[in-house]
Design an enzyme around this catalytic site. Structure first.
Site, short mmCIF file in Angstrom:
data_model
loop_
_atom_site.label_atom_id
_atom_site.label_comp_id
_atom_site.label_asym_id
_atom_site.label_seq_id
_atom_site.Cartn_x
_atom_site.Cartn_y
_atom_site.Cartn_z
N GLY A 10 -6.69 -33.09 30.91
CA GLY A 10 -7.98 -33.14 30.25
C GLY A 10 -8.03 -34.18 29.14
O GLY A 10 -7.06 -34.38 28.41
N GLU A 103 0.10 -28.53 30.30
CA GLU A 103 1.02 -27.74 31.10
C GLU A 103 1.37 -28.41 32.43
O GLU A 103 2.54 -28.52 32.80
CB GLU A 103 0.42 -26.35 31.34
CG GLU A 103 1.33 -25.45 32.12
CD GLU A 103 0.70 -24.10 32.40
OE1 GLU A 103 1.46 -23.17 32.67
OE2 GLU A 103 -0.55 -23.99 32.37
N THR A 125 -2.65 -30.14 24.90
CA THR A 125 -3.30 -29.17 25.76
C THR A 125 -4.63 -28.74 25.18
O THR A 125 -4.70 -28.34 24.02
CB THR A 125 -2.42 -27.94 26.03
OG1 THR A 125 -3.19 -26.96 26.71
CG2 THR A 125 -1.85 -27.34 24.77
N ASP A 127 -6.13 -26.24 26.31
CA ASP A 127 -6.11 -24.79 26.45
C ASP A 127 -5.16 -24.11 25.47
O ASP A 127 -5.15 -22.89 25.38
CB ASP A 127 -5.68 -24.41 27.86
CG ASP A 127 -6.58 -24.99 28.92
OD1 ASP A 127 -7.82 -24.97 28.71
OD2 ASP A 127 -6.08 -25.48 29.95
#
Length: 140
Positions: A10, A103, A125, A127
């Site tokens: 992302g 990840e 990340t 997330d």
């Protein structure tokens, strides 16, 4: 020594700052050369590169996203694998790789490292789901 850099997963603020920091420190202090792989692992598998010199990184820290582009390509499931990664790194004279991602990116980097590829992972990340990190610049 030549270092490759890729950004994968992302998109988020801070990617260009990491690229700039690595290239500036590496070139000015350690005399290293850098090559960027466009669009993450896809660029590495397809040998799609760009030079990363002081000219290319000048002023990028204030730009959003990443000058290298990003993708969610997995180097093991999309025509890559250890042999292809090693082939492209050798062709470009790349001695080690900086993989900036979350990840999925770092899981692929770990598999490649286990196979003998020299990789440093930079945790990013969106997330905030990476173990051994409390907070990454991608989550911000």
């Amino acid at each position: 020594m030549t270092i490759g850099i890729l950004t994968s997963g992302g998109d988020c603020p801070g990617l260009n700052a990491v690229i700039r920091g690595a290239v500036r420190k590496g070139t000015e202090i350690h005399g290293l050369d850098f090559v960027g792989f466009k669009d993450g692992w896809r660029g590495l598998i397809e040998d799609d590169t760009m030079p990363l010199t002081r000219n290319e990184i000048q002023g990028i820290s204030k730009q959003g996203g990443t000058i290298l582009g990003t993708s969610r390509t997995n180097p093991f499931s999309e025509g890559g694998g250890v042999e292809r990664v090693q082939e492209v790194l050798e062709k470009n004279g790349v001695d080690a790789l900086i993989a900036i991602g979350g990840e999925g990116t770092l899981a692929a980097a770990k598999r490649l490292t286990d196979a003998g590829v020299n990789i440093v992972g930079v945790p990013k990340t969106v997330d905030n789901d990476l173990s051994a990190t409390d907070y990454t610049f991608g989550f911000d």
